[in-house]
Design a protein around this motif. Sequence first.
Motif, mmCIF file in Angstrom:
data_model
loop_
_atom_site.group_PDB
_atom_site.id
_atom_site.type_symbol
_atom_site.label_atom_id
_atom_site.label_comp_id
_atom_site.label_asym_id
_atom_site.label_seq_id
_atom_site.Cartn_x
_atom_site.Cartn_y
_atom_site.Cartn_z
ATOM 1 N N PRO A 48 78.919 37.232 20.549
ATOM 2 C CA PRO A 48 78.959 38.010 21.793
ATOM 3 C C PRO A 48 79.259 39.473 21.478
ATOM 4 O O PRO A 48 80.113 39.781 20.644
ATOM 5 C CB PRO A 48 80.100 37.355 22.577
ATOM 6 N N ARG A 49 78.571 40.353 22.136
ATOM 7 C CA ARG A 49 78.744 41.785 21.885
ATOM 8 C C ARG A 49 80.195 42.222 22.079
ATOM 9 O O ARG A 49 80.692 43.082 21.341
ATOM 10 C CB ARG A 49 77.812 42.574 22.834
ATOM 11 N N SER A 50 80.883 41.606 23.029
ATOM 12 C CA SER A 50 82.275 41.979 23.303
ATOM 13 C C SER A 50 83.202 41.673 22.142
ATOM 14 O O SER A 50 84.276 42.285 22.016
ATOM 15 C CB SER A 50 82.773 41.252 24.554
ATOM 16 N N HIS A 51 82.807 40.735 21.267
ATOM 17 C CA HIS A 51 83.674 40.305 20.175
ATOM 18 C C HIS A 51 83.414 41.066 18.884
ATOM 19 O O HIS A 51 84.065 40.807 17.872
ATOM 20 C CB HIS A 51 83.486 38.806 19.908
ATOM 21 N N VAL A 52 82.456 41.986 18.910
ATOM 22 C CA VAL A 52 82.116 42.767 17.711
ATOM 23 C C VAL A 52 82.378 44.245 18.003
ATOM 24 O O VAL A 52 81.799 44.822 18.923
ATOM 25 C CB VAL A 52 80.646 42.565 17.304
ATOM 26 N N VAL A 53 83.263 44.856 17.210
ATOM 27 C CA VAL A 53 83.603 46.276 17.376
ATOM 28 C C VAL A 53 82.930 47.055 16.257
ATOM 29 O O VAL A 53 83.164 46.798 15.075
ATOM 30 C CB VAL A 53 85.126 46.488 17.336
ATOM 31 N N GLY A 54 82.063 48.006 16.652
ATOM 32 C CA GLY A 54 81.344 48.797 15.671
ATOM 33 C C GLY A 54 81.973 50.159 15.444
ATOM 34 O O GLY A 54 83.026 50.499 15.996
ATOM 35 N N GLN A 55 81.295 50.952 14.625
ATOM 36 C CA GLN A 55 81.799 52.279 14.243
ATOM 37 C C GLN A 55 82.060 53.151 15.458
ATOM 38 O O GLN A 55 83.077 53.848 15.528
ATOM 39 C CB GLN A 55 80.782 52.942 13.316
ATOM 40 N N HIS A 112 89.027 35.182 18.257
ATOM 41 C CA HIS A 112 88.529 35.721 16.993
ATOM 42 C C HIS A 112 87.551 36.847 17.285
ATOM 43 O O HIS A 112 86.777 36.783 18.242
ATOM 44 C CB HIS A 112 87.879 34.643 16.138
ATOM 45 N N MET A 113 87.582 37.890 16.456
ATOM 46 C CA MET A 113 86.720 39.049 16.616
ATOM 47 C C MET A 113 86.320 39.574 15.239
ATOM 48 O O MET A 113 86.893 39.163 14.217
ATOM 49 C CB MET A 113 87.432 40.154 17.419
ATOM 50 N N ALA A 114 85.360 40.498 15.236
ATOM 51 C CA ALA A 114 84.933 41.139 13.993
ATOM 52 C C ALA A 114 84.881 42.641 14.208
ATOM 53 O O ALA A 114 84.577 43.118 15.309
ATOM 54 C CB ALA A 114 83.572 40.624 13.554
ATOM 55 N N PRO A 150 80.470 37.540 9.964
ATOM 56 C CA PRO A 150 81.875 37.937 10.117
ATOM 57 C C PRO A 150 82.578 37.173 11.226
ATOM 58 O O PRO A 150 83.742 36.801 11.082
ATOM 59 C CB PRO A 150 81.776 39.430 10.424
ATOM 60 N N LEU A 151 81.866 36.924 12.342
ATOM 61 C CA LEU A 151 82.505 36.183 13.425
ATOM 62 C C LEU A 151 82.730 34.723 13.046
ATOM 63 O O LEU A 151 83.724 34.114 13.452
ATOM 64 C CB LEU A 151 81.660 36.267 14.694
ATOM 65 N N TRP A 181 73.235 46.737 19.839
ATOM 66 C CA TRP A 181 73.229 45.295 19.599
ATOM 67 C C TRP A 181 73.220 44.533 20.922
ATOM 68 O O TRP A 181 73.869 44.925 21.891
ATOM 69 C CB TRP A 181 74.463 44.878 18.793
ATOM 70 N N ASP A 182 72.508 43.416 20.948
ATOM 71 C CA ASP A 182 72.530 42.520 22.096
ATOM 72 C C ASP A 182 73.467 41.350 21.796
ATOM 73 O O ASP A 182 73.857 41.112 20.647
ATOM 74 C CB ASP A 182 71.122 41.980 22.382
ATOM 75 N N ASP A 183 73.786 40.622 22.860
ATOM 76 C CA ASP A 183 74.546 39.394 22.664
ATOM 77 C C ASP A 183 73.726 38.404 21.848
ATOM 78 O O ASP A 183 72.512 38.243 22.081
ATOM 79 C CB ASP A 183 74.899 38.746 24.003
ATOM 80 N N LEU A 184 74.377 37.765 20.885
ATOM 81 C CA LEU A 184 73.756 36.692 20.121
ATOM 82 C C LEU A 184 74.484 35.388 20.438
ATOM 83 O O LEU A 184 75.659 35.409 20.841
ATOM 84 C CB LEU A 184 73.839 36.985 18.620
#
Length: 546
Positions: A143-150, A124-126, A96-97, A136-139
């Motif tokens: 980056p964890r900051s760029h992924v928003v989960g439930q 850009h974010m997901a 997605p990112l 989740w860890d940073d990949l």
Amino acid sequence: MSSDAADQQAQGPTVHCDDQPEGAEKVVLDRLRTQLPDDAVIIHGQRLTTPDADVEIDFLILWPGIGIVVLEVKGGQVRVQDGRWSASGNPLRRSPLDQAMAGKYAFLDWIRPRMSVRPGRTVHMACLPYTNTSRWDDLPDAPRSHVVGQQDLDGLAAAMSTVLRTSMQREDPPSPAAVALVVKQLRQTHAAIENARSAAIELEDRANRFTQEQEKLLSVLRYQTRAELSGGPGSGKTHLALIKARQLAADGQRVALMCYSRGLGRYFELMTAQWPQAERPAFIGLFHDLPLSWGAEHAGDDDPQFWEVELPTRMRALAAERDRAELFDAIVVDEGQDFSNLWWEAVLSCLRDPDAGVLYVFTDERQRIFDRDGDAPIEMNPFHLGENLRNAQTVAEAFGWLSDEPQIVRNPGGEPVEQIDVPFDQALEAADDAVERLLESGDWKPEDIALLTTYSRHPVQKETVETEGYDAYWDGFFSASQVFYGHVLGFKGLERAVVVFCINGFRDPARAREMLYVGMSRARSKLVLVGNMTKIQELTAVAEEP
């Protein structure tokens, strides 16, 4: 499908949404609507056509004073294992990112040439509304900051703000004015693409039986490697040029489709973007864009010697240096009467086989309104297209006296041609009044009308080009959302239902006859002539003398 206006709320951010989102995207949109401030703008499903690909952005968030976010939404249970992404057990071709990043760069590449200022800080974010990402860890690529989960949905706007305030610090946040300009450009271009898509469907379905008849000529010429097809306004030249270029590409040939005017070039880009990749020409655009794309230096718009002589000469040298794989098996040229002999030499140099390569040229000698002489390098006599498929009878009769070869007009009827007799220096004001009157009558909408000038450009055209650039200016025309203000020299190959032809003088009186012919023939149904009718008759009479 709902309109932009229907999607705007009385309070909260402005939302532009052509198709109502469902599932995960609806969940995200609901959160964005409640969390973003009133001055923010949300665009859902924004499509962009670039030279490399067609891109669709799930959400483009424009936040004045904060920044711009390209947000990719992915439903289902999303997982990453050994660097491989999946959603509900199904492998994802791209993360997605990665999709969001591709959308971001497509957006920036597209918008920057269309604005006199930079759009502003963009990230850009997901968002994964059905996936808990708390562990989740940073990949490296996520980056964890760029992924928003439930678990973070209630803080979606806050997460975007944090990323924007800590990233891309070399860029300033967008101002309200910059946001407004971005929205204008995107929405009118979106409409332009949709209009082109509709036109492409019409051509694909062969909805116009007159044009079908013209296409038979291409079938007759299918074994000819070189041909010139000549015809007057509305004879289907541009349509046939598109069809021929597509046929050649579908046959596996490397094709260039080119012309001279910016508006026609943009029309080619929009139309061919609707075709399957295997049927698109390798190059689509202006003659001068080809050497520039090969690395020729741009010398500015106000250097005639550069455009007329230096760049075409450089084009030949660049073609000689290219790998043969980058040259063309076939070249299709529309509005070929605009090309000089030096340009034709440059065109031939771009063929893998300059002597036997395929060359199809579409011309109308009566539309030769530029002071350059040239003849297409084709030995056979031109094939004549003698029917007018575009203009109503009244319009065709109005400019028929300017042509040496009368056309068979296939569209009877039309409204009477109006003449507003005023001095050239008062024509612009009188033309504006005519546009206002047409709109007030209720018979015509803004998108039906074009106001064309012959001498100085209309102030609206000047302002739009200077502040937004030529690409945005032409996308405004193809979006069919407003009155179009143009110059007759740049409107060749194009049309509108109504043309208010503002004859406000001529830089080259010897070309008056050709300019009148072009301008009058741009109207499909209604023509309004504004200018000094006596002086016009004198100029055209002088132009006829040997």
